[in-house]
Design an enzyme around this catalytic site. Sequence first.
Site, PDB file in Angstrom:
ATOM      1  N   HIS A   1      18.222  10.977   4.186  1.00 51.39           N
ATOM      2  CA  HIS A   1      17.615  10.045   5.149  1.00 51.39           C
ATOM      3  C   HIS A   1      16.115   9.895   4.890  1.00 51.39           C
ATOM      4  CE1 HIS A   1      21.338  10.576   7.571  1.00 51.39           C
ATOM      5  NE2 HIS A   1      21.239  11.817   7.101  1.00 51.39           N
TER       6      HIS A   1
ATOM      7  N   GLU B   1       9.182  -1.840  -9.955  1.00 47.63           N
ATOM      8  CA  GLU B   1       9.501  -2.832  -8.919  1.00 47.63           C
ATOM      9  C   GLU B   1      10.321  -3.982  -9.491  1.00 47.63           C
ATOM     10  OE1 GLU B   1       5.970  -3.182  -5.811  1.00 47.63           O
ATOM     11  OE2 GLU B   1       5.233  -3.062  -7.854  1.00 47.63           O
TER      12      GLU B   1
ATOM     13  N   SER C   1      -4.520  -5.197  -9.125  1.00 50.15           N
ATOM     14  CA  SER C   1      -4.559  -6.242  -8.107  1.00 50.15           C
ATOM     15  C   SER C   1      -5.710  -7.184  -8.414  1.00 50.15           C
ATOM     16  CB  SER C   1      -4.756  -5.598  -6.737  1.00 50.15           C
ATOM     17  OG  SER C   1      -5.334  -6.524  -5.831  1.00 50.15           O
TER      18      SER C   1
ATOM     19  N   LYS D   1      -6.421  -0.721  -6.907  1.00 49.99           N
ATOM     20  CA  LYS D   1      -4.960  -0.694  -6.998  1.00 49.99           C
ATOM     21  C   LYS D   1      -4.429  -0.446  -8.407  1.00 49.99           C
ATOM     22  CE  LYS D   1      -2.306  -1.317  -4.243  1.00 49.99           C
ATOM     23  NZ  LYS D   1      -1.754  -2.518  -3.612  1.00 49.99           N
TER      24      LYS D   1
END
Length: 479
Positions: free
Chosen positions: A172, A306, A293, A299
């Site tokens: 979980h 992804e 970024s 970043k």
Amino acid sequence: MKKQEQTPKTKADKPQEVKPWGGRFSQATDPEVEAFTASIPFDFRLLPYDIAGSQAHARMLTRQGILNKAEGRLIQKGLQEILGEWEQGRLTFTLADEDVHMLVEKRLREKIGPAGGKLHTARSRNDQVALDLRLFLRDQVRQLGGELKALQENLLATAKKYGQAVLPGYTHLQRAQPVLLAHHLLAYLEMFCRDQERLAESWRRINILPLGSAALAGTTFPIDRRAVAADLGFSGIAANSMDAVSDRDFVLDCLSAGSILMMHFSRLAEDLILWSSSEFDFIAIDDAFCTGSSIMPQKKNPDVAELVRGKTGRVYGHLVGVLTLMKGLPMTYNRDLQEDKEAVFDALDTVRQSTRLLARMISRITFKTERMLEATTAGYLLATDLADYLTTKGLDFRTAHGVVGEIVARAIAEGKELEALPLAWLRAVHPAFGPDVSRWLDLRASLTRRHSIGGTAPGRVRRALHALEKKICRTAYPF
Ligand code: ARG
């Protein structure tokens, strides 16, 4: 004069460049229809397979005396030249060529004249395209199998390298029990071994010869299908001509094996994305595999992971697309089947690219083992061990669970970890606790105790690693 008027029009009189199938047509194809029906822009990549299939077909026709030897030689030579033109990027097409099969036949006739028109004897584009696609997918799946093997090897090397590192195992997405990092990584290796089995199974089902089924019903010519199968390395011959020209199960096998593989990749990618976040901070992915970024200078984003996760949806889409395409098709060949190609091409390109990139990225991840270890020491990960301990002292597990639950609640209230609780404190909750409890609240001891088959005990993981190493080594395609 009158007689001449009644003479049927010859092809030369027709208003368009005559299509190879244009005999019964009196009007040119509408240009938009031509564009709508053409598959040449995407099936052009099948050309080497179309040539290989045609050469095997022509060899068989020649052996069977359906073509004479001179015709056979001319056809082989012409086809070889066309392949050369394709390889050198000199072969061009227009939408009027319709598909790769027609383009090759047109070019062959341009090169060798009427003998080129004999190649299509005892063959239809329906069995031809099924053959081309099987030859193509046979190569693709074999190559994907090799690329996946490389990924497995890199993952195995990583598991070996970080053999003793520990991190929290989660359920979980909550810290649950400590596990070896190698155990976590080997979980993915198990998945990939099953993927290899699925690919090998797909490969075996691809490797059946459809050629010789002709349009749908077989052919009147004395062909030798067994010889063609042997020539092209097929292990069997499609038994039913109607099935052979309309079956795309082998495409679906590839798409479903690819989808399940991508699902596994996506899960791995998700772990890597989480682990690389500041919240987890378990890994650092090499700069070469991240991007920045345009606005936030600090970043460093895990875009490869992804995109692997994102592209999984794209591959599923192709699987569902082809399933939907096939649903409700009447026997036998229908032009709908042309829509299978872009789907399976894009799916395989995507799966293979993802496999290759993940393989390289894995080797360029730094695991922050100190951080991982630190994370296992907070969050009551040894609570189950404590309940197991009480069970060894004669409590039934449910009661033990309740006692430890109470201890955890009190420890949370006091802001303490389990290891920090004095024996007297524990005994105040339940008298079954003795001095030996400290051995049960030790991280390494906890791992070692999980020695059940498939568990995370270091000895088990070492053996699992060796078993997987052997299994991966044996992965090979029957060529
Ligand atoms: N281009 C077609 C396909 O990809 C193959 C040709 C079959 N065409 C036909 N009219 N029977 O499926």
